[in-house]
Design a protein around this motif. Structure first.
Motif, PDB file in Angstrom:
ATOM      1  N   ALA A  18     -27.870 -39.898 -14.294  1.00  0.00           N
ATOM      2  CA  ALA A  18     -27.289 -41.238 -14.175  1.00  0.00           C
ATOM      3  C   ALA A  18     -28.263 -42.345 -14.539  1.00  0.00           C
ATOM      4  O   ALA A  18     -27.854 -43.519 -14.601  1.00  0.00           O
ATOM      5  CB  ALA A  18     -26.791 -41.450 -12.742  1.00  0.00           C
ATOM      6  N   HIS A  19     -29.532 -42.022 -14.787  1.00  0.00           N
ATOM      7  CA  HIS A  19     -30.520 -43.066 -15.050  1.00  0.00           C
ATOM      8  C   HIS A  19     -30.185 -43.797 -16.355  1.00  0.00           C
ATOM      9  O   HIS A  19     -29.904 -43.163 -17.375  1.00  0.00           O
ATOM     10  CB  HIS A  19     -31.913 -42.454 -15.145  1.00  0.00           C
ATOM     11  CG  HIS A  19     -33.017 -43.459 -15.062  1.00  0.00           C
ATOM     12  ND1 HIS A  19     -33.385 -44.238 -16.142  1.00  0.00           N
ATOM     13  CD2 HIS A  19     -33.821 -43.837 -14.026  1.00  0.00           C
ATOM     14  CE1 HIS A  19     -34.387 -45.027 -15.786  1.00  0.00           C
ATOM     15  NE2 HIS A  19     -34.663 -44.805 -14.520  1.00  0.00           N
ATOM     16  N   PRO A  20     -30.213 -45.129 -16.368  1.00  0.00           N
ATOM     17  CA  PRO A  20     -29.811 -45.872 -17.575  1.00  0.00           C
ATOM     18  C   PRO A  20     -30.589 -45.477 -18.831  1.00  0.00           C
ATOM     19  O   PRO A  20     -30.004 -45.406 -19.920  1.00  0.00           O
ATOM     20  CB  PRO A  20     -30.081 -47.328 -17.186  1.00  0.00           C
ATOM     21  CG  PRO A  20     -29.994 -47.350 -15.701  1.00  0.00           C
ATOM     22  CD  PRO A  20     -30.518 -46.032 -15.236  1.00  0.00           C
ATOM     23  N   GLU A  53     -28.921 -43.844 -22.092  1.00  0.00           N
ATOM     24  CA  GLU A  53     -29.027 -44.576 -23.362  1.00  0.00           C
ATOM     25  C   GLU A  53     -29.732 -43.761 -24.441  1.00  0.00           C
ATOM     26  O   GLU A  53     -29.249 -43.685 -25.578  1.00  0.00           O
ATOM     27  CB  GLU A  53     -29.790 -45.877 -23.126  1.00  0.00           C
ATOM     28  CG  GLU A  53     -30.029 -46.684 -24.398  1.00  0.00           C
ATOM     29  CD  GLU A  53     -30.940 -47.874 -24.173  1.00  0.00           C
ATOM     30  OE1 GLU A  53     -31.322 -48.524 -25.165  1.00  0.00           O
ATOM     31  OE2 GLU A  53     -31.282 -48.170 -23.000  1.00  0.00           O
ATOM     32  N   ARG A  54     -30.863 -43.146 -24.098  1.00  0.00           N
ATOM     33  CA  ARG A  54     -31.698 -42.508 -25.116  1.00  0.00           C
ATOM     34  C   ARG A  54     -31.499 -40.999 -25.227  1.00  0.00           C
ATOM     35  O   ARG A  54     -31.711 -40.421 -26.294  1.00  0.00           O
ATOM     36  CB  ARG A  54     -33.179 -42.771 -24.818  1.00  0.00           C
ATOM     37  CG  ARG A  54     -33.572 -44.226 -24.783  1.00  0.00           C
ATOM     38  CD  ARG A  54     -35.069 -44.322 -24.546  1.00  0.00           C
ATOM     39  NE  ARG A  54     -35.486 -45.639 -24.108  1.00  0.00           N
ATOM     40  CZ  ARG A  54     -36.700 -45.918 -23.675  1.00  0.00           C
ATOM     41  NH1 ARG A  54     -37.611 -44.954 -23.622  1.00  0.00           N
ATOM     42  NH2 ARG A  54     -37.019 -47.142 -23.279  1.00  0.00           N
ATOM     43  N   TYR A  55     -31.102 -40.359 -24.124  1.00  0.00           N
ATOM     44  CA  TYR A  55     -31.022 -38.896 -24.107  1.00  0.00           C
ATOM     45  C   TYR A  55     -29.682 -38.433 -23.526  1.00  0.00           C
ATOM     46  O   TYR A  55     -29.635 -37.676 -22.559  1.00  0.00           O
ATOM     47  CB  TYR A  55     -32.180 -38.315 -23.281  1.00  0.00           C
ATOM     48  CG  TYR A  55     -33.537 -38.753 -23.791  1.00  0.00           C
ATOM     49  CD1 TYR A  55     -34.163 -38.071 -24.837  1.00  0.00           C
ATOM     50  CD2 TYR A  55     -34.175 -39.865 -23.246  1.00  0.00           C
ATOM     51  CE1 TYR A  55     -35.391 -38.485 -25.321  1.00  0.00           C
ATOM     52  CE2 TYR A  55     -35.411 -40.281 -23.729  1.00  0.00           C
ATOM     53  CZ  TYR A  55     -36.010 -39.589 -24.759  1.00  0.00           C
ATOM     54  OH  TYR A  55     -37.229 -39.990 -25.248  1.00  0.00           O
ATOM     55  N   PRO A  56     -28.573 -38.892 -24.118  1.00  0.00           N
ATOM     56  CA  PRO A  56     -27.267 -38.468 -23.602  1.00  0.00           C
ATOM     57  C   PRO A  56     -27.063 -36.957 -23.676  1.00  0.00           C
ATOM     58  O   PRO A  56     -26.283 -36.406 -22.896  1.00  0.00           O
ATOM     59  CB  PRO A  56     -26.273 -39.219 -24.499  1.00  0.00           C
ATOM     60  CG  PRO A  56     -27.058 -39.555 -25.738  1.00  0.00           C
ATOM     61  CD  PRO A  56     -28.453 -39.798 -25.277  1.00  0.00           C
ATOM     62  N   LEU A  57     -27.760 -36.281 -24.598  1.00  0.00           N
ATOM     63  CA  LEU A  57     -27.686 -34.822 -24.652  1.00  0.00           C
ATOM     64  C   LEU A  57     -28.154 -34.218 -23.331  1.00  0.00           C
ATOM     65  O   LEU A  57     -27.530 -33.279 -22.803  1.00  0.00           O
ATOM     66  CB  LEU A  57     -28.535 -34.304 -25.818  1.00  0.00           C
ATOM     67  CG  LEU A  57     -28.725 -32.787 -25.922  1.00  0.00           C
ATOM     68  CD1 LEU A  57     -27.396 -32.074 -26.048  1.00  0.00           C
ATOM     69  CD2 LEU A  57     -29.633 -32.451 -27.102  1.00  0.00           C
ATOM     70  N   LEU A  58     -29.244 -34.729 -22.780  1.00  0.00           N
ATOM     71  CA  LEU A  58     -29.759 -34.225 -21.517  1.00  0.00           C
ATOM     72  C   LEU A  58     -28.807 -34.554 -20.372  1.00  0.00           C
ATOM     73  O   LEU A  58     -28.527 -33.690 -19.523  1.00  0.00           O
ATOM     74  CB  LEU A  58     -31.139 -34.818 -21.241  1.00  0.00           C
ATOM     75  CG  LEU A  58     -31.770 -34.444 -19.898  1.00  0.00           C
ATOM     76  CD1 LEU A  58     -31.951 -32.941 -19.776  1.00  0.00           C
ATOM     77  CD2 LEU A  58     -33.100 -35.163 -19.707  1.00  0.00           C
ATOM     78  N   ILE A  82     -38.792 -42.004 -12.861  1.00  0.00           N
ATOM     79  CA  ILE A  82     -38.574 -41.857 -14.296  1.00  0.00           C
ATOM     80  C   ILE A  82     -39.222 -43.065 -14.952  1.00  0.00           C
ATOM     81  O   ILE A  82     -38.907 -44.212 -14.606  1.00  0.00           O
ATOM     82  CB  ILE A  82     -37.075 -41.773 -14.633  1.00  0.00           C
ATOM     83  CG1 ILE A  82     -36.485 -40.469 -14.077  1.00  0.00           C
ATOM     84  CG2 ILE A  82     -36.840 -41.876 -16.135  1.00  0.00           C
ATOM     85  CD1 ILE A  82     -34.995 -40.299 -14.311  1.00  0.00           C
ATOM     86  N   GLU A  83     -40.135 -42.813 -15.900  1.00  0.00           N
ATOM     87  CA  GLU A  83     -40.970 -43.879 -16.438  1.00  0.00           C
ATOM     88  C   GLU A  83     -40.916 -43.920 -17.961  1.00  0.00           C
ATOM     89  O   GLU A  83     -40.943 -42.877 -18.628  1.00  0.00           O
ATOM     90  CB  GLU A  83     -42.423 -43.667 -16.003  1.00  0.00           C
ATOM     91  CG  GLU A  83     -42.611 -43.625 -14.495  1.00  0.00           C
ATOM     92  CD  GLU A  83     -44.010 -43.206 -14.089  1.00  0.00           C
ATOM     93  OE1 GLU A  83     -44.502 -43.730 -13.081  1.00  0.00           O
ATOM     94  OE2 GLU A  83     -44.600 -42.349 -14.783  1.00  0.00           O
TER      95      GLU A  83
END
Length: 335
Positions: free
Chosen positions: A77-79, A83-88, A56-57
């Motif tokens: 679980a990726h930070p 942080e940016r895409y809590p909907l996903l 993930i980049e």
């Protein structure tokens, strides 16, 4: 399970230039089940697990690139996703079980096939599995079947939760095939059944999903993934709604909405989203949005309840997004 050849290529070109009846294997959570059920009968299984699609980049524009072989669990679980895409992240956690999410990949989720029980039973007529045999779901036990985007040939429901969020986020899919690389918007990736229900998506022979690009998400806390299902875990949606709203001074600047559990593909209606532009939230506005999203919905024998239920789920999701109180995927009480 039938006999098949197996290979594990080291490069994209090697993987994409295999001829004949082939299937790509990643996590295997869908393909192996279909092979065991004798629904899929590939002559050659190509294991793409060694290809470089495990990361993930960060993207220069503030977006994010999700490698096709990153597991659903690692994505959720990726930070940067949290942080940016809590909907996903929320949509992924609403789907399947922890064990399956630990194996299932992003590319595989995008390409998974319907969970229609007639499709999974080789003894039943299914145009998606065996073109020209008919659709046993029509007039059959079809409570879970689609009411939007159906045709005389197929009413199978699109199964993914993750893809509903990707549609609301206007993600882009990156492909590599024999003719090189191309990109397509996720909203245009899956196909309506029409007269060719066996064609689930726009992939050409030999093409592989390499990554999914997420544009910058401007929704902040004003989002939700609301899923109504028969039990609280490990169940497909009866109705689900992914919503993201840009809020300013109590008004909706613009909104993005996608429905799951209702259509033969992730269901988005730009005209319904446009109704939200520069409007204050209200019950009447959200009823209008729901009505436009559901325009053309057609029930068969057992699934008319979906059409009655969906407006309430859509309105509740919109209010959750307005108030910045997204649906919890651990405490599943709908508030």
């Amino acid at each position: 399970m039938r006999h098949f050849a197996y290979s594990r290529p080291a490069t994209f070109d090697e993987a994409c230039h295999n001829a004949g009846h082939t299937r790509f294997l990643a996590g295997g959570t869908n393909l192996i089940d279909l092979m065991k059920s004798d629904v899929e009968r590939p002559a050659h299984v190509i294991d793409i697990g060694s290809l470089p699609m495990h990361h993930i980049e960060d993207q220069p524009d503030g977006g994010l690139r999700l490698g096709a072989l990153v597991t659903n669990a690692d994505t959720a679980a990726h930070p940067l996703v949290v942080e940016r895409y809590p909907l996903l992240a929320s949509a992924i956690l609403a789907g399947a079980s922890p064990q399956i999410r630990n194996m299932a990949t992003n590319g595989g989720n995008l390409n998974q096939r319907t969970r229609c029980h007639y499709f999974y039973d080789p003894a039943m007529a299914c145009n998606k599995r065996s073109p020209g045999t008919g659709c046993a779901a029509r007039g059959g036990r079809n409570r879970i079947m689609a009411v939007l985007g159906t045709s005389d040939a197929c009413i199978a429901t699109f199964p993914s939760d993750m893809c509903i969020a990707l549609a609301a986020l206007n993600a882009t899919v990156n492909l590599h095939g024999p003719d090189g690389e191309r990109t397509v918007g996720v909203r245009d990736y899956h196909c309506l059944p029409g007269e060719t229900p066996w064609r689930d998506n726009i992939l050409q022979p030999g093409e592989i999903v390499t990554a999914i690009d997420l544009p910058p998400a401007p929704f902040g806390p004003h989002h939700t993934y609301l899923k109504v299902r028969d039990r609280l875990s490990f169940a497909f949606a009866i109705v689900s709604v992914a919503v993201g709203l840009c809020m300013k001074d109590g008004r909706i600047g613009r909104g993005s909405i996608a429905l799951g559990g209702m259509g033969t593909k992730p269901w988005c209606v730009p005209e319904a989203e446009a109704l939200l532009d520069d409007r204050p939230p209200s019950h009447s506005l959200f009823r209008d949005v729901a009505g436009r999203l559901l325009h053309g919905a057609t029930a068969d024998r057992d699934n008319a309840a979906k059409i009655r239920l969906a407006p309430r789920v859509i309105e509740r999701a919109l209010w959750q997004a307005v108030s910045g109180t997204p649906q919890s995927q651990t405490d599943k009480t709908i508030r």
